[in-house]
Scaffold this active site. Structure first.
Site, mmCIF file in Angstrom:
data_model
loop_
_atom_site.group_PDB
_atom_site.id
_atom_site.type_symbol
_atom_site.label_atom_id
_atom_site.label_comp_id
_atom_site.label_asym_id
_atom_site.label_seq_id
_atom_site.Cartn_x
_atom_site.Cartn_y
_atom_site.Cartn_z
ATOM 1 C CG LEU A 10 -1.936 -1.132 1.322
ATOM 2 C CD1 LEU A 10 -2.872 -0.935 2.495
ATOM 3 C CD2 LEU A 10 -2.735 -1.259 0.032
ATOM 4 N N GLY A 11 2.160 1.101 -0.098
ATOM 5 C CA GLY A 11 3.049 2.262 -0.122
ATOM 6 C C GLY A 11 3.075 2.906 -1.500
ATOM 7 N NE ARG A 36 -1.078 1.740 6.028
ATOM 8 C CZ ARG A 36 -1.328 2.284 4.857
ATOM 9 N NH1 ARG A 36 -2.507 2.790 4.580
ATOM 10 N NH2 ARG A 36 -0.398 2.352 3.931
ATOM 11 C CE1 TYR A 142 14.530 5.434 3.163
ATOM 12 C CE2 TYR A 142 15.905 7.011 1.970
ATOM 13 C CZ TYR A 142 14.918 6.037 1.975
ATOM 14 O OH TYR A 142 14.310 5.681 0.792
ATOM 15 C CE LYS A 146 16.028 2.654 1.424
ATOM 16 N NZ LYS A 146 15.179 1.468 1.212
HETATM 17 C C1 AKB Z 1 12.969 9.963 0.359
HETATM 18 O O1 AKB Z 1 12.928 11.166 0.056
HETATM 19 O O2 AKB Z 1 13.149 9.555 1.493
HETATM 20 C C2 AKB Z 1 12.805 8.944 -0.756
HETATM 21 C C3 AKB Z 1 14.128 8.545 -1.316
HETATM 22 C C4 AKB Z 1 14.835 9.431 -2.262
HETATM 23 O O3 AKB Z 1 14.610 7.504 -0.986
HETATM 24 N N1 AKB Z 1 11.946 9.466 -1.766
#
Ligand code: AKB
Length: 318
Positions: A10-11, A36, A142, A146
């Site tokens: 759903l993302g 969800r 993030y 990654k």
């Molecule tokens: C974000 O902005 O977090 C994402 C990405 C570039 O990984 N859209």
């Protein structure tokens, strides 16, 4: 790819990936999963759907077994700005979910896809024409997730022979589903606000260049990479991808071609601006082109036309 399971269905990406995979491989052969439940009239309900919290390994294994999955597309993750607000939760979800999905791939011999991001780069990465193989010292949670994810996927390929494949997605622009919690989200919001309000206040500053890509090109890229001959994939975890390098004024100028009175203002969000400043201006996609024929179709002008028309249409039929 005969029986595909997609997490995070759903993302922003999952929503369109499920529909495309079902069109290509058959509705009944694509299992959509998410934490969800979708709305009953959602296109996701046109084929099999199951609730799945990706941190629940037993449930994930059970679904892989029951559905006889041969390909896992693991999309469930927190995006950069949300991850930065709650780094511990981001680690648990992004890394815990990925480990479970990789373990499922190892145990059941699945073909495997998960997206990395331009977020895997950091301030010490060359900012212009960023090479495929280069310095990766990101400063956001993030980004840490990654880079660790890219390394883990490569580890599962080298050590266990799991057919892992991945791309570094730029900001993805779509009219179907709005993203949540990303640094590049301004480039989606601006189109919706242009149609609905005639103006937009950007949380990203003028002159901040980042790579972006239209969602159709992103979905096509996933399918193309997954169907590619594995022997040719030297940089399988993960390929630099981009459709365009843009900053807010350029998007505004493209919108003004259709909405001459459109107004752009700024109210910069320090958290997201810091992340944006740490990412490349534009990345080199030559390895993806050479190794599996990546070829995005949309530039800023073409994408703007499609985005505005689609949002206008959406609002009319509401
Ligand atoms: C974000 O902005 O977090 C994402 C990405 C570039 O990984 N859209």
């Amino acid at each position: 790819m005969k029986k595909i399971m997609i997490t995070g269905a759903l993302g922003q990406i999952g929503t369109e990936l499920v529909v495309k995979c079902r069109a290509l491989y058959g509705n009944e052969n694509v299992l959509a999963t998410d934490i969800r439940k979708p709305e009953l009239d959602s296109p996701i309900m046109e084929g099999p759907f199951e609730i799945l919290d990706v941190t629940d390994r037993d449930r994930m294994f059970e679904l892989v077994e029951t559905f006889k999955v041969d390909t896992m597309m693991h999309m469930a993750a927190l995006l950069s700005a949300t991850a930065e607000k709650n780094p511990l939760f981001a680690w648990d979800l992004n890394m815990g979910g990925l480990m479970n999905a990789l373990e499922a791939a190892r145990t059941y011999n699945l073909k495997f896809f998960t997206p990395s991001s331009i977020g895997a780069f950091g301030p010490s990465t060359p900012k212009v024409n960023t090479p495929q193989v280069t310095i990766q010292r990101p400063t956001s949670m993030y980004g840490v997730n990654k880079v660790a994810g890219e390394l883990l996927c490569q580890y599962y390929f080298d050590k266990f022979g799991v057919d892992t494949r991945s791309v570094r997605f730029p900001g993805l622009i779509s009219h179907v589903k709005e993203p949540g919690g990303g640094t590049t989200d301004y480039a989606v919001e601006i189109y919706f606000e242009a149609v609905r309000e005639g103006k937009y206040t950007s949380f990203i500053a003028e002159n901040t260049f980042m790579d972006m890509m239209f969602m159709d090109d992103a979905i096509d890229a996933i399918i193309k990479l997954m169907e590619a001959d594995g022997v040719k994939l030297i940089n399988r975890n993960a390929y630099n991808l981009s459709g365009m390098s843009i900053e807010p004024e350029m998007v505004a100028a493209a919108i003004k071609e259709f909405y001459p009175n459109f107004e752009l203002a700024y109210d910069v969000d320090p958290t997201r601006q810091t992340i944006a400043d740490s990412w490349p201006d534009n990345i080199d996609v030559s390895c993806a082109r050479a190794e599996w024929g990546f070829e995005p179709k949309y530039d800023l002008t073409e994408m703007t036309k499609v985005m505005l028309e689609a949002i206008e249409h959406k609002d009319k039929v509401k």
